[in-house]
Design an enzyme around this catalytic site. Structure first.
Site, PDB file in Angstrom:
ATOM      1  CE1 TYR A 104       0.697   0.162   4.436  1.00 22.79           C
ATOM      2  CE2 TYR A 104      -1.585  -0.409   4.806  1.00 22.79           C
ATOM      3  CZ  TYR A 104      -0.337  -0.132   5.294  1.00 22.79           C
ATOM      4  OH  TYR A 104      -0.127  -0.162   6.638  1.00 22.79           O
ATOM      5  CD  GLU A 105       0.400   6.245   1.229  1.00 21.47           C
ATOM      6  OE1 GLU A 105      -0.689   5.856   1.686  1.00 21.47           O
ATOM      7  OE2 GLU A 105       0.533   7.301   0.586  1.00 21.47           O
ATOM      8  N   GLY A 106       1.413   2.965  -2.573  1.00 23.47           N
ATOM      9  CA  GLY A 106       2.290   2.829  -3.746  1.00 23.47           C
ATOM     10  C   GLY A 106       3.118   1.571  -3.637  1.00 23.47           C
TER      11      GLY A 106
END
Lengths: 592, 592
Positions: free
Chosen positions: A434-436
């Site tokens: 997550y978060e890229g």
């Protein structure tokens, strides 16, 4: 069941001996006297060990449940959340204008590590709220700030980020959620968002959703995306709660880990929202929080490794199995403890030497963020922007690997859920995604950050290493064990950058094929720098004869391990990078 | 939900073009004509895709349940098990004297890969039975063989291995289960065993437990351990089932993965057993099966990676996200498929180039085992004994890593259980632990196998590489891409062996501190050898102009990837090894 002890001594060492925070001239840092930070860290450590950690396995086992459209968090979460709120822990670095304590971000980071190590899923409720708080703080109108921030600072209201849709995650340009402008200046939001962490819960009386959506007629792609504030329950002008908004939880996802946090499918049906920031500038508004959010995920990666490591060490000291090859160490017992065995120690040293340097890196990153925010230091902003993908990608990758190694120390017992070692692995796994996702971090690093501002920041990074090497060249304690390997790693990193410059222009694939290795090569180099800095501080303390000599000696031995046994990875990463595009690009899609 | 397609073409290539099985002169191998193996593999592939694979997620979700002391396997397992039995799949390489089909082990291995890829937890019921069959076949009296083997060949009766106890796993010398001799020549077995895979189930009418126990008065340590056959239900002289024995399931473990397989705490209370093999020679009897069992776990490692990889490729071809940096590849669609992105391809190539070489290694290992068993070839036995820890440890470590990479391709969707990608990771994780944790494999390799028979087998391994390089030195297709890197890797491996010889005598820790790296250095080198062999076969086929040219070209490109991008790891492993004992041994136990 695992236990957790806050690493306050190591944190104090970083704050006061490596970063020397009170001398740094950053507004607010003068308050960070050793006694003060010690008191804060110990108090946060106490709540982590005594309140949050005991709920970690409960959260994993019970998970969240969707009942009549409302998410129920695991037993005990509500009481613990109230305790966090009452203790002021949710407001630590928030703006005093809205009820925050106005502490520097670096202190919040240190405290946050403890909360994440002891209960990552739980801490996400507060973490997401903090993220939404930051976005409204940075981009909101006075009215929006007055309406939402005081309640979010205290976590009476929660917050979320709604970006992903079923058909698009990384590629947000494709998103379809619509925002129809209304005569009163509000918008009606309609669409489906997925993977919304903390999307709903029973911990707060309202949830403030930040939602990316497209206003009809907006340009295609990411240039036509706007950000909206969409409360779960409408907020009246006087701040009281009104009617429920058109926001509902479509589904709770069953995940590999972080079961204690509700990952929701969120349905918005003509939900009323207000624009946050400018029309069509939603991506930019999201990006202003990106450095902090990604630093936070890198922190999660090593914080899980820290928690797993602590338990692995404990197990290795207690579990009796086999005899030391050099002769029994526990001759009166039926066997020696695991920790006598070289390969067990190899694994523990991998973990320890990673976690301590990762902590140094994240603290330094938080320091750079403070420097940018509080001093307006553009160089610091440029540098943290450069290294953010490394912090996020490298620390989460390696942090996950270390939880696997910690689990391995337990043998078969590590595979059984009741020891809790599997949970560290399963929880840590999300940090790589997550978060890229980490591949996207590597792309951001090589495709964007390296060349940013004409490559000024990466040059400054190399200069910083060069200066450090020069400053310390007469330090014989550091020379062979720290400076020489750091120099070699830095050379490898520069060679990789050079390869990209020479080949990436004519064929971008030649650079991108090596992007993941570059992120790791950069990561090892930067942890090498952290170790060199910590070693300098430790040798200085030993020379002065102050403090706990055993702590400094352990620090030096741990650093020597990293430099000797981890840093040589830079050679392999460089060798891979230098093979260029061909090995990666040759096959056609159906030849896979 | 994931799907699975049996890689029959690749298996045929290995059997007939790389290993050239029919020409090898091993008894029984003459039957392995291409048409025959193709028919068997396709049939096994069909049952894998159509029967086993659809039950894989069912097994994970439902798990096993202990009801009134009896284990219930997940829905559908019983029917599938009956189908496996009826199809003769459980009897493939078993002795025809007891109803087996007498096929070589290598064919069983190929078929086994498919079963494991499609449903690892399910296949363990049969796998454990096969292990117990082999032990009784090798060490049983005629009476024991007649009583147990025919029913185990057909899997009408299941089998298990009971080694581990709560306080001892690796260090079996400490085990406490007692075996009291009875006047009639039987023994009364009492004790608790843990982590017993397939410990009980509802698939077979009886379960034949092999149990390690200590006869009163036996020597301490591993020299006083005997092996016993302890049926769940007593078997009468005429082969019919009698009374239940003193065997019960104390508990089912909740595990990270392989939920479809019942991991049991087994309680033996005055259970009647008969001695298998000689008194106090139980460890030896167990060890005769070790090569096969460990090869089987290495197989599980890459077989999970294969299954995960197949689904990752499919997803990468279908999921539209972002645009190729060199220009849109799917200009009419909203985005390009993931597979255009260099870093996605890097990850898929990592997976593909690992799995294909791992398969070659395990097939070669099975070939060596056949050579040992069927030809009495001592060199083959020595060689497989040497490389067994590498097969087990390296392939399970890397196989696990590859399932993580495959999961990563899915982004957030990979973390959600419904895509099935998490299950591959969670299932694969056990392969690094059971059948001797990988640290123990590294210890076995460096502490025992390297020096076995005066180091003859490792020397033979190096000679084999040297001969291969010499034989092919004029092959310009192979030279730069395959032979040179293989030579370098082999040099690194020899240098590491030399370091151990020079330093390990005076300080064994200097060798053992590098044991894990050595196992991986060996693993990369041996996969490099596999790639060089496959490349030779592929270039030969392309020269002849026979077969599917696209297959061979893909094979060569995949091999070039491994040699260019994976083999350089040998440099780093060597560098780590050469740091010796100090970095690992310096800290005291409380300094961790």
């Amino acid at each position: 069941m695992p236990s957790y002890t806050a690493p306050t001594q190591d944190m104090q060492f970083l704050l006061h001996e490596v970063l020397d925070v009170t001398a740094s001239g950053i507004p607010g840092y003068d308050e960070l006297e050793p006694d003060f930070t010690k008191a804060v860290l110990e108090e946060a450590g106490k709540i982590s060990s005594e309140v949050l950690e005991p709920l970690n396995m409960v959260g994993d086992r019970e998970g969240c449940v969707l009942e009549n459209g409302v998410v129920r968090t695991p037993k005990g979460f509500k009481e613990a959340f109230d305790q966090m709120r009452d203790g002021g822990w949710t407001a630590l670095d928030c703006d005093p204008e809205y009820g925050g304590q106005g502490m520097p971000y670096i202190l919040n980071t240190a405290v946050g590590e403890m909360f994440v190590s002891s209960n990552m899923a739980f801490n996400m409720y507060q973490g997401l709220t903090h993220g939404a708080y930051s976005a409204i703080h940075a981009h909101g109108t006075d009215q929006q700030k007055q309406t939402f921030l005081p309640k979010m600072v205290t976590c009476e209201w929660g917050g979320t980020m709604n970006l992903t849709e079923p058909h698009c995650g990384t590629d947000l340009g494709m998103l379809r959620t619509r925002a129809e402008p209304q005569p009163d200046g509000t918008y009606k939001i309609t669409g489906t968002k997925i993977f919304i962490s903390a999307g709903d819960q029973d911990l707060t009386e309202n949830v403030i959703h930040l939602v990316l959506a497209r206003i009809p007629g907006a340009p295609d792609g990411t240039k036509g995306i706007s950000l909206f504030i969409v409360p779960k329950i409408a907020v009246n002008e006087d701040g009281t709660l009104g009617e429920p908004n058109g926001v509902s939880v479509g589904k709770l996802e069953e995940k590999m880990g972080i079961h204690g946090n509700a990952t929701c499918v969120m349905n918005f049906e003509n939900a009323t929202g207000t624009l946050l920031g400018q029309e069509n500038k939603g991506m930019r508004a999201m990006f202003t929080m990106m450095n902090e959010a990604r630093l936070g995920v890198g922190l999660q990666g090593y914080a899980q490794a820290e928690a797993a490591y602590q338990n692995a060490v404990e197990y290795a000291r207690e579990r009796l199995q086999g005899r030391a090859v050099t002769g029994a160490q526990n001759p009166d017992g039926p066997a020696d403890p695991l920790i006598v065995h070289p390969d067990i120690r190899r694994s523990l040293m991998d973990q320890k030497s990673f976690v301590e340097a990762a902590r140094a890196l994240v603290f330094w990153g938080a320091n750079l963020i403070d420097r940018g925010h509080l001093l307006g230091d553009k160089d610091a902003e440029g540098l943290i922007s450069l290294i953010t993908p490394v912090i996020k990608g490298f620390l989460s990758d390696r942090g996950f690997d270390m939880t696997v190694q910690a689990q391995q120390i337990y043998g078969g017992h590590g595979y059984i859920e009741e020891t809790g070692m599997s949970q560290f692995v399963r929880d840590a796994r999300i940090t790589m995604i997550y978060e890229g996702a980490n591949g996207v971090q590597a792309l951001d690093l090589v495709g964007r950050k390296l060349a940013q501002d004409g490559g000024r920041h990466v040059m400054a990074f190399f200069e910083m290493i060069k200066d450090f090497l020069k400053e310390n060249e007469t330090n014989t304690e550091l020379k062979e064990a720290f400076l020489d390997p750091l120099k070699q790693a830095s050379k490898d990193l520069q060679a990789a950058g050079m390869f990209f410059m020479q080949n990436g222009m004519k064929n971008p694939d030649a650079a991108l094929a090596g992007s993941y290795d570059f992120m790791h090569l950069f990561g090892h180099t930067i942890l090498g720098l952290m170790w060199a800095k910590m070693a300098r501080a430790a040798t200085a303390a030993l020379e002065r004869g102050t403090g706990n000599a055993d702590f400094y000696k352990t620090k030096l031995a741990t650093g020597r391990y990293y430099m000797a046994r981890q840093l040589p990875m830079t050679r392999t990463h460089l060798a891979r990078i230098e093979t260029g595009a061909d090995p990666v690009m040759t096959l056609s899609a159906d030849q896979f």
